[in-house]
Write a protein that holds these residues in place. Structure first.
Motif, short mmCIF file in Angstrom:
data_model
loop_
_atom_site.label_atom_id
_atom_site.label_comp_id
_atom_site.label_asym_id
_atom_site.label_seq_id
_atom_site.Cartn_x
_atom_site.Cartn_y
_atom_site.Cartn_z
N ARG A 173 0.82 -1.21 0.00
CA ARG A 173 0.00 0.00 0.00
C ARG A 173 0.85 1.26 0.00
O ARG A 173 0.60 2.20 -0.74
CB ARG A 173 -0.93 0.01 1.21
N ARG A 174 1.88 1.27 0.85
CA ARG A 174 2.73 2.46 0.97
C ARG A 174 3.99 2.12 1.72
O ARG A 174 4.10 1.07 2.34
CB ARG A 174 1.99 3.60 1.66
N PHE A 175 4.95 3.02 1.64
CA PHE A 175 6.19 2.85 2.38
C PHE A 175 6.79 4.21 2.66
O PHE A 175 6.44 5.20 2.02
CB PHE A 175 7.20 1.97 1.61
N VAL A 176 7.69 4.23 3.63
CA VAL A 176 8.47 5.43 3.90
C VAL A 176 9.89 4.97 4.22
O VAL A 176 10.10 3.95 4.87
CB VAL A 176 7.86 6.28 5.04
N ARG A 177 10.85 5.70 3.70
CA ARG A 177 12.27 5.38 3.90
C ARG A 177 12.92 6.58 4.56
O ARG A 177 12.78 7.70 4.09
CB ARG A 177 12.93 5.09 2.56
N PHE A 178 13.61 6.33 5.65
CA PHE A 178 14.32 7.37 6.37
C PHE A 178 15.81 7.15 6.25
O PHE A 178 16.27 6.01 6.33
CB PHE A 178 13.96 7.36 7.87
N LYS A 179 16.55 8.23 6.08
CA LYS A 179 18.01 8.16 6.08
C LYS A 179 18.50 9.34 6.92
O LYS A 179 18.05 10.48 6.72
CB LYS A 179 18.56 8.26 4.66
#
Length: 198
Positions: A173-179
């Motif tokens: 459905r969705r994703f979020v990537r943090f760096k």
């Protein structure tokens, strides 16, 4: 009077359908249906992956039709593998349909200008632009990307294989990537500065 089925009102046909989809035992399927009030509904989980060193992290929402499947080891492993893939390849979109018309036009203009600058004839330029747009989707859309652990399959094909194995519709459905240090579309506080006394 309630329209929700009680524990005694779960139809055997519904239990049989869930058993066929999941391969689980009768009592497990019946218990899952009782817990879900007789609904084989949209369920899933939020999977996560934190890369070694803690500098990159990913959350991904993977949906299925029943909580029972969401709790299986195979579904949880799929969620983890997709989150790890996102951490490594940093897609910008889940599916090609999510790419905005403005972004597509901008990319087409860049590829067209590059092809024209190389002196290619007009009919060849359009084929080059079309090929480069497919490459753009492959690099930026999660479903189109080749899986990092097995480049012979795309993430979309992995999802299709999981659907066949688990017997339920599955989708990202969705994703979020943090760096660390990277600014994303989410809310963030400005870095705090503290005066240092000499």
């Amino acid at each position: 009077m309630s329209t929700q089925p009680t524990a005694m009102e779960i139809p055997a046909k519904l239990v049989k359908e869930l058993r066929e989809r999941t391969g689980a035992g009768f009592s497990d399927c019946r218990a899952a249906l009782v817990e879900a009030n007789g609904n084989i509904a949209s369920e899933g989980l939020v999977g996560s992956y934190i890369h070694a060193g803690g500098k990159i992290g990913v959350l991904v929402e993977l949906n299925c039709e029943s909580d029972f499947v969401a709790r299986t080891e195979a579904f949880q492993q799929l969620s983890h593998d997709i989150a790890m893939h996102i951490a490594a390849l940093d897609p910008r979109y889940v599916r090609r349909e999510e790419v905005t018309a403005d972004m597509l036009e901008k990319e087409r203009e860049i590829y067209r200008a590059q092809a024209l600058a190389s002196g290619k004839p007009e009919q060849v330029v359009e084929k080059i632009v079309s090929g480069k747009m497919e490459k753009f989707y492959e690099e930026n859309c999660l479903y189109e990307q080749h899986y990092i652990k097995d480049e012979s399959v795309t993430i979309g094909e992995m999802i299709t294989q999981a659907i066949a194995k688990l017997g339920e519709n599955i989708s990202i459905r969705r994703f979020v990537r943090f760096k660390v240090g990277e600014v994303s579309g989410g809310a963030s506080a400005a870095p705090e500065t503290v005066p240092v006394k000499a």
